[in-house]
Design a protein around this motif. Structure first.
Motif, PDB file in Angstrom:
ATOM      1  N   UNK A 103       0.829  -1.209   0.000  1.00 26.64           N
ATOM      2  CA  UNK A 103       0.000   0.000   0.000  1.00 26.64           C
ATOM      3  C   UNK A 103       0.862   1.257   0.000  1.00 26.64           C
ATOM      4  N   UNK A 104       1.941   1.233   0.795  1.00 25.81           N
ATOM      5  CA  UNK A 104       2.822   2.402   0.896  1.00 25.81           C
ATOM      6  C   UNK A 104       3.531   2.668  -0.424  1.00 25.81           C
ATOM      7  N   UNK A 105       4.024   1.613  -1.056  1.00 25.93           N
ATOM      8  CA  UNK A 105       4.747   1.774  -2.317  1.00 25.93           C
ATOM      9  C   UNK A 105       3.835   2.235  -3.447  1.00 25.93           C
ATOM     10  N   UNK A 106       2.590   1.795  -3.419  1.00 26.05           N
ATOM     11  CA  UNK A 106       1.639   2.147  -4.468  1.00 26.05           C
ATOM     12  C   UNK A 106       0.859   3.428  -4.168  1.00 26.05           C
ATOM     13  N   UNK A 107       1.035   3.956  -2.952  1.00 22.86           N
ATOM     14  CA  UNK A 107       0.310   5.166  -2.577  1.00 22.86           C
ATOM     15  C   UNK A 107      -1.171   4.949  -2.374  1.00 22.86           C
ATOM     16  N   UNK A 108      -1.549   3.715  -2.042  1.00 24.01           N
ATOM     17  CA  UNK A 108      -2.964   3.375  -1.895  1.00 24.01           C
ATOM     18  C   UNK A 108      -3.585   4.056  -0.675  1.00 24.01           C
ATOM     19  N   UNK A 109      -2.805   4.206   0.404  1.00 27.17           N
ATOM     20  CA  UNK A 109      -3.356   4.741   1.640  1.00 27.17           C
ATOM     21  C   UNK A 109      -3.939   6.129   1.457  1.00 27.17           C
TER      22      UNK A 109
END
Length: 267
Positions: A103-109
């Motif tokens: 989530x952090x790497x993909x900016x999902x948060x």
């Protein structure tokens, strides 16, 4: 940051971290629904540290037991109950660590930090909590925790990365579905929070060191101190209440708050 703002953030985090009502959802809502500025990463980490110390102190016997089992875990040879508890906690933490990193790497948060998402999650997982609490038997004890159940609850816990879900609430739901009693389900949820908070704090640690200054450090220390006592009070209240009351009061709160948020989001 003004002292009142720090106090408000710390109280919200402390009171909601271990209750099944979503602490992250409340922290996101505070700046979203008021004129207050977003608290930032340093304060987020600080209030989580405060709640971490609170749960470690409340369950200090179990934490000490698991800590004594860590050397066995590092040797790869489990010989005691403490070593087995430590292994279960590690296994239960792996799913949320993996998904959290993705989530952090993909900016999902950032995409999920919305009033509408929090409102829907409040309602949906409030209903899940109600159904599992009502339908689940109360035959299992926390002392009978197994590796299979640790992984199962770890997968449930990973869902809580969606704001509004509630980490404690979703784990309690999973534990109740497995047949753990209310008090035991809450205890497992609290113990699982310890490595999860440590892991999430470590993941954000580099960013915190980079942006922190003396003022931020001072504000963080104040927030951590206040959140410790708020979290301690919430733990004492909930664990005592669960000996005679179900999770229905928390479900009602979730449904009411979720409905209000949806009205705000879509109006």
């Amino acid at each position: 940051m003004p002292l009142f703002h720090l106090f408000l953030l710390a109280i919200i985090q402390g009171l909601t971290e271990f209750l099944p009502v979503s602490s992250s959802g409340h922290l996101i809502l505070l700046p979203a629904l008021t004129s207050l500025d977003d608290q930032g990463l340093v304060i987020d980490v600080a209030v989580h540290i405060g709640t971490l110390f609170a749960v470690c102190w409340y369950f200090r016997q179990d934490v000490g037991l698991a800590a004594r089992g860590v050397p066995e875990l590092m040797r790869g040879r489990i010989e005691s109950r403490g070593g087995f508890l430590a292994l279960c906690l590690v296994i239960a933490t792996i799913p949320v660590m993996i998904l959290g990193l993705v989530f952090k790497l993909l900016g999902v948060m950032e995409m999920l930090r919305s009033v509408a998402v929090i409102g829907w999650m409040m309602i949906i997982f409030g209903i899940v909590l109600y159904l599992t609490d009502r339908m689940g038997p109360q035959t299992r004890k926390s002392e009978g925790w197994t590796l299979k159940h640790a992984l199962y609850l770890g997968l449930w816990q990973a869902i809580a990365l969606i704001p509004g879900t509630s980490r404690s609430g979703i784990v309690i739901s999973g534990a109740r579905a497995l047949g753990y009693g209310r008090h035991d389900a809450a205890k497992l949820s609290m113990l699982m929070s310890i490595p999860t908070i440590i892991a999430s704090g470590a993941l954000m640690g580099i960013d915190v060191v980079r942006i922190a200054d003396w003022q931020a450090t001072r504000d963080g220390a104040i927030a951590a101190f206040i959140s410790f006592f708020a979290a301690w009070a919430a733990l004492v209240f909930m664990m005592k209440l669960l000996r005679s009351v179900s999770f229905t009061p928390y479900v009602i709160y979730r449904l009411i708050l979720g409905s209000i948020l949806l009205v705000i989001a879509y109006s």
